[in-house]
Design an enzyme around this catalytic site. Structure first.
Site, PDB file in Angstrom:
ATOM      1  N   CYS A 383      53.161  47.024  54.877  1.00 37.77           N
ATOM      2  CA  CYS A 383      51.993  46.476  54.184  1.00 37.77           C
ATOM      3  C   CYS A 383      50.964  45.965  55.200  1.00 37.77           C
ATOM      4  O   CYS A 383      50.291  46.759  55.841  1.00 37.77           O
ATOM      5  CB  CYS A 383      52.445  45.413  53.194  1.00 37.77           C
ATOM      6  SG  CYS A 383      51.248  45.202  51.857  1.00 37.77           S
ATOM      7  N   HIS A 518      56.248  47.912  49.879  1.00 37.09           N
ATOM      8  CA  HIS A 518      57.325  47.034  50.369  1.00 37.09           C
ATOM      9  C   HIS A 518      58.689  47.660  50.085  1.00 37.09           C
ATOM     10  O   HIS A 518      59.316  47.326  49.068  1.00 37.09           O
ATOM     11  CB  HIS A 518      57.235  45.665  49.690  1.00 37.09           C
ATOM     12  CG  HIS A 518      56.078  44.843  50.160  1.00 37.09           C
ATOM     13  ND1 HIS A 518      56.135  44.078  51.296  1.00 37.09           N
ATOM     14  CD2 HIS A 518      54.823  44.698  49.655  1.00 37.09           C
ATOM     15  CE1 HIS A 518      54.968  43.468  51.480  1.00 37.09           C
ATOM     16  NE2 HIS A 518      54.148  43.832  50.497  1.00 37.09           N
ATOM     17  N   GLU A 520      61.462  47.053  51.312  1.00 36.07           N
ATOM     18  CA  GLU A 520      62.570  46.087  51.358  1.00 36.07           C
ATOM     19  C   GLU A 520      62.953  45.593  49.966  1.00 36.07           C
ATOM     20  O   GLU A 520      64.081  45.150  49.747  1.00 36.07           O
ATOM     21  CB  GLU A 520      62.212  44.902  52.272  1.00 36.07           C
ATOM     22  CG  GLU A 520      61.127  43.941  51.775  1.00 36.07           C
ATOM     23  CD  GLU A 520      59.713  44.358  52.110  1.00 36.07           C
ATOM     24  OE1 GLU A 520      59.484  45.573  52.326  1.00 36.07           O
ATOM     25  OE2 GLU A 520      58.810  43.480  52.129  1.00 36.07           O
TER      26      GLU A 520
HETATM   27  N1  GLN Z   1      46.885  40.888  53.166  1.00 31.83           N
HETATM   28  C1  GLN Z   1      47.034  42.281  52.933  1.00 31.83           C
HETATM   29  C2  GLN Z   1      46.399  42.719  51.623  1.00 31.83           C
HETATM   30  O1  GLN Z   1      46.181  41.939  50.745  1.00 31.83           O
HETATM   31  C3  GLN Z   1      48.479  42.716  52.992  1.00 31.83           C
HETATM   32  C4  GLN Z   1      49.337  42.094  51.948  1.00 31.83           C
HETATM   33  C5  GLN Z   1      50.796  42.231  52.223  1.00 31.83           C
HETATM   34  O2  GLN Z   1      51.216  42.460  53.356  1.00 31.83           O
HETATM   35  N2  GLN Z   1      51.616  42.090  51.225  1.00 31.83           N
HETATM   36  O3  GLN Z   1      46.122  43.873  51.450  1.00 31.83           O
END
Ligand code: GLN
Length: 546
Positions: A383, A518, A520
């Protein structure tokens, strides 16, 4: 017939109520029953989505796009039952629904009160959206005695009356502390919190007593006597070396048998009619690995491991799949703004940059990605970690000096930009830059198409469409795709409409992967996520090189 098991906690928080609930769920499942696990959280936030990881730990995202408590992650990892939006509720959500109903005039002029209106809303939540499961396990957040928890306790008390004692069970988790100066275990806190429950009208049926050593029989008898619980139902919950041992340990103490006995479901001689071999296999692998790898996790909340709960579990699962112990070296990314990254990263077999929010520490994460790319060390960006890796490649591979993310303010080259419109199936989702923060990210499961022949397609065993969970507001900007690809950063996973980059990889690198989702969140001990399995394998190969 669905039966309901309510799990409350007493004395202190952090006794592992979530793991206890997940473990009981796993045991009932191993006995052949269908289970569902739910969490009722007494705080006033509508959901944990806007809460700081320092306050709340990880926000666990479900397939259907809810931002929920991290205990739902334990439930899903232990039982494999995908958590849903309807498995977690907070006081904030209950109240906002009740108040919305009041504004609509649905209460027909009546006075709206905690009892019955709030408690009715809680009861409705507990019994709604079920699929005829045999057992629903409801964990009540917080500890008995908290003001916020009262409506929930009142609601489960009423529900037990409504449904009957033969369909409900109260489990209370307490602490039996050892007092060194007295050289004894103390049962008084357990007596007090059981009594506290009783003043609300709830008689605990089973006491689960956390303790750092064996609780002698006479102490258990005392607890049984004073708490009005049968002796066999004072279950010791001793500390264990791995969390995956908990279901096994609970079974040995007779937890699941007592639960079944309460419901009249335990056939004569069926106490040990349960197959826990898959749990034993996992524990065996964790206890006696064949090797060890070190993964550097370069993040922001590294002193608060709850913030990366699913991530650290997924790495353990990757280790289980490869028969190695995964040692995690948590590194605060801001450190790299003062000290050479190589100094901290040299001994590592793999580098992972996890999800995150905000500018603080972002340059350190970019440096970690650069180090991994240049030194040919396995790299996994998740992410925010992927976004930082793309910025790094844009700056240092493609020569786009001003590359940045609009999350940090206006950028000359917004390689990562705000997403205000995207499609989900046939619907178009819209957001405004100035809109609410809560619940407005790209959340939940989305499909992603993989490029045939790419490294990631091989990792997913040549599947070309996958589905993974998201939680982010910003996206890698497709406008930079051609320039980045020309310099070796391939976009090997895209949303089905081809607009949203989901996966980037560097084919010339030993293992370099950035994913916008994600992974995970979906990894389980019995079913390690393929990306974590492959990443740890790459780290194992790397460790053999050194
Ligand atoms: N801050 C980033 C976004 O909002 C990544 C978010 C995250 O890693 N869950 O896109």
């Amino acid at each position: 017939m669905t039966r309901f098991i309510f799990i409350t906690g007493g004395v202190v928080s952090s006794l592992g109520k979530g793991l206890s609930s997940a473990s009981l769920g796993a045991l009932l499942q191993a006995r052949g029953y269908r289970v569902r696990l739910r969490k009722l959280d007494p705080y006033l936030n509508v959901d944990p989505g806007t809460m700081s990881p320092y306050q709340h730990g990880e926000v666990y995202v479900t397939d259907d796009g809810a931002e929920t408590d991290l205990d739902l992650g334990h439930y899903e990892r232990y039982t494999g039952v995908p958590a849903r939006r309807s498995d977690n509720v907070t006081t904030g959500r209950i109240y906002s629904n009740v108040i919305a109903k009041e504004r609509r005039g649905d209460y027909l002029g009546g006075t709206v009160q905690v009892i019955p209106h709030v408690t009715d809303a809680i009861k409705e939540f507990i019994v709604s959206d079920l699929d005829d499961e045999d057992f629903v396990l409801c964990e009540i957040g917080g500890t008995v005695g908290d003001i916020e928890g009262l409506p929930f306790l009142e609601a489960i008390r009423q529900l037990s009356n409504d449904l009957g004692r033969e369909r409900t069970l109260f489990v209370h988790l307490t602490l039996v502390p050892y007092i060194p100066s007295a050289g004894e275990l103390k049962t008084k806190p357990t007596q007090h919190s059981t009594k506290e429950l009783l003043t609300i009208g709830i008689q605990a049926d089973i006491l689960l007593c956390r303790c750092d050593r064996e609780i002698p029989l006479d102490a258990r008898r005392k607890i049984a006597l004073f708490c009005n619980v049968r002796e066999d139902r004072v279950i010791q919950a001793l500390d264990v070396d791995t969390i995956y041992q908990v279901p096994i340990a609970y079974h040995q103490q007779g937890f699941d048998t007592e639960v079944l006995r309460h419901f009249g479901l335990l056939a004569e001689g069926a106490e040990d009619d349960i197959d826990l071999s898959r749990w034993e296999e996992i524990v065996k692998r964790i206890r006696a690995p064949e090797g060890e790898v070190t993964i550097a996790v370069v993040g922001k909340y590294t002193n608060l491991l709850d913030a990366y709960k699913s991530l650290s579990e997924a790495l353990v699962h990757g280790g289980i799949a490869n028969n190695v112990r995964v040692k995690l070296n948590w590194i605060e990314s801001e450190l790299f703004e003062r000290e050479e990254p190589s100094y901290h990263l040299e001994g590592c077999d793999g580098i992972l940059v996890p999800g995150g929010f905000g500018q603080r520490g972002s340059e350190g994460k970019i440096m970690a990605a650069r180090y991994a790319r240049e030194q040919n060390v396995p790299f996994f960006g998740i992410c925010f970690g992927m976004q930082m890796a793309v910025i790094e490649a844009a700056r240092n591979l493609a020569g786009i000096a001003g590359a940045g993310s609009s999350e940090f303010g206006p950028s000359d080259a917004p390689v990562v930009g705000l997403l205000t419109e995207w499609s989900r199936g046939n619907t178009l989702e819209r957001r405004h830059a100035s809109g609410d923060l809560g619940g407005t990210m790209r959340l939940g499961a989305y499909p992603c198409n993989l490029t045939p022949g790419s490294q990631v397609a091989k990792i997913y065993q040549n599947r070309l469409e996958i589905g993974e969970r998201h939680r982010h507001r910003y996206e890698v900007n497709i406008a930079f795709k051609d320039r980045l690809e020309a310099h070796g950063l391939k976009f090997s996973g895209m949303s089905p409409d081809g607009v949203l980059p989901e996966i980037v990889e560097i084919p010339d690198h030993v293992w370099y992967m950035g994913v916008q989702f994600h992974p995970e969140l979906k990894s389980k001990p019995f079913e390690p996520h393929p990306l974590f399995e492959s990443f740890i394998k790459a780290a194992v190969d790397q460790s053999r090189l050194v």
